[in-house]
Design a protein around this motif. Structure first.
Motif, mmCIF file in Angstrom:
data_model
loop_
_atom_site.group_PDB
_atom_site.id
_atom_site.type_symbol
_atom_site.label_atom_id
_atom_site.label_comp_id
_atom_site.label_asym_id
_atom_site.label_seq_id
_atom_site.Cartn_x
_atom_site.Cartn_y
_atom_site.Cartn_z
ATOM 1 N N HIS A 63 1.308 -24.238 -12.007
ATOM 2 C CA HIS A 63 0.879 -23.192 -11.072
ATOM 3 C C HIS A 63 -0.573 -23.464 -10.690
ATOM 4 C CE1 HIS A 63 -0.550 -21.576 -14.893
ATOM 5 N NE2 HIS A 63 -1.166 -20.562 -14.307
ATOM 6 N N HIS A 65 -3.495 -21.548 -10.918
ATOM 7 C CA HIS A 65 -4.704 -20.992 -11.521
ATOM 8 C C HIS A 65 -5.640 -22.153 -11.861
ATOM 9 C CE1 HIS A 65 -2.809 -16.876 -12.715
ATOM 10 N NE2 HIS A 65 -3.511 -16.779 -11.601
ATOM 11 N N ASP A 67 -7.419 -23.086 -14.290
ATOM 12 C CA ASP A 67 -7.313 -23.763 -15.587
ATOM 13 C C ASP A 67 -6.109 -24.706 -15.642
ATOM 14 O OD1 ASP A 67 -5.893 -21.207 -15.558
ATOM 15 O OD2 ASP A 67 -5.466 -21.537 -17.689
ATOM 16 N N HIS A 68 -5.368 -24.822 -14.524
ATOM 17 C CA HIS A 68 -4.226 -25.743 -14.457
ATOM 18 C C HIS A 68 -4.338 -26.757 -13.316
ATOM 19 C CE1 HIS A 68 -1.879 -23.493 -17.495
ATOM 20 N NE2 HIS A 68 -2.736 -22.551 -17.111
ATOM 21 N N HIS A 149 4.765 -14.867 -14.244
ATOM 22 C CA HIS A 149 3.299 -14.943 -14.250
ATOM 23 C C HIS A 149 2.847 -14.317 -12.932
ATOM 24 C CE1 HIS A 149 -0.270 -16.517 -16.148
ATOM 25 N NE2 HIS A 149 -0.594 -17.315 -15.154
ATOM 26 N N ASP A 177 2.279 -21.177 -17.739
ATOM 27 C CA ASP A 177 1.848 -19.833 -18.150
ATOM 28 C C ASP A 177 2.967 -18.857 -17.833
ATOM 29 O OD1 ASP A 177 -0.606 -20.887 -18.789
ATOM 30 O OD2 ASP A 177 -1.759 -19.641 -17.382
HETATM 31 ZN ZN LIG Z 1 -2.137 -18.822 -15.191
#
Ligand SMILES: [Zn+2]
Ligand SMILES: [Zn+2]
Length: 268
Positions: A63, A65, A67-68, A149, A177
């Motif tokens: 996804h 976000h 942090d990914h 999510h 996530d």
């Molecule tokens: Zn996430």
């Protein structure tokens, strides 16, 4: 199949680890193949300890976000401007396949700050996941499945050649996530290794709305329901204690449980 847990820190980089990035490596009899699942903040640096980014065969995003996916910006620079093999010098774009949610191309361009009319098409071959439709990358088969999510998000079921049992294929399932959902259990069904997030903690995070993250216990429940062979917890933020996550998971799942560490290597 080798899994290198390049970045394991939940939601943002920590002092001991980048955010999410998981390198998968396998040999198909002719050459080595390298696929990275997610490329969160700080991951591109640590990734270079294990593979030259020019040798990646695909990036697969759960996804969007940060942090990914944040280090797509740095990887774009690497592919475009590398002094020997970058597309700007050689005139030959790398066209690295980037598999991800439907808005991946726009997000990557916006993060980097491309001007209107510019694109990353010379460097990235962005393809949107179609849930239930596997994508072949060399000896790997990657199949996305929708999870629970706040944004468009997928788990990824990866099948590839075993590096410990020659001639056999093994399955690694990455949760991305997610909170608990039927899709996660179906996607993880029978996995040899279930790489599953456990960002929340029972009791402490009970007041947070559902549909964001799993706890160690909910990860263990999914692992048990899916009948996986082993569970590797990840995406713990810096304020989580690994032993608490393991204890929670073991309260619901009776197979082997561990917490992923930055740079950890797992042969399947
Ligand atoms: Zn996430
Ligand atoms: Zn995350």
């Amino acid at each position: 199949m080798r899994l290198v847990t390049v970045g394991v820190s939940g939601s943002f980089p920590g002092p001991a680890s980048p955010a999410s990035a998981y390198l998968l490596q396998a040999h198909d009899g002719e050459r080595d193949w390298n696929v990275v699942l997610d490329l969160g903040n700080g991951a591109l640096g640590a990734l270079q300890r294990h593979v030259d980014p020019l040798d990646l065969d695909a990036v697969a995003l759960s996804h969007l976000h940060p942090d990914h996916c944040a280090d797509l910006s740095g990887l774009y620079v690497y592919l475009r401007y590398h002094p020997e093999r970058g597309g700007t010098r050689t005139g030959v774009g790398r066209r690295l396949p980037v598999l991800g949610p439907s808005t991946t191309a726009d997000r990557a361009a916006a993060m980097y700050g491309l001007a209107a009319g510019e694109s990353m098409d010379g460097e990235y071959d962005v393809r949107a996941w179609q849930p239930g439709t596997p994508v072949q990358v060399g000896p790997f088969e990657l199949e996305p499945f929708a999870v629970y999510h706040p944004v468009e998000a997928y788990g990824i079921r990866v099948t590839g050649p075993s590096s410990v049992r020659p001639g056999e294929r093994v399955t690694l399932v990455y949760s991305g996530d997610t909170d608990a959902c039927d899709g996660l259990v179906e996607g993880a069904r029978g996995a040899d290794l279930f790489l599953c997030e456990a960002a929340f903690q029972e009791g402490r995070d009970d007041g947070v709305e559902r549909g964001i993250h799993l706890t160690g216990r909910r990860a263990g429940e999914a692992a048990a329901a899916a009948g996986v062979r082993s569970l590797l917890l990840t995406h713990l933020p810096v304020w989580n204690a690994p032993d608490v996550a393991i204890a929670e998971a073991l309260s619901a799942y009776d197979g082997p449980v561990a917490v992923a560490t930055a740079g950890g290597v797992h042969e399947l």
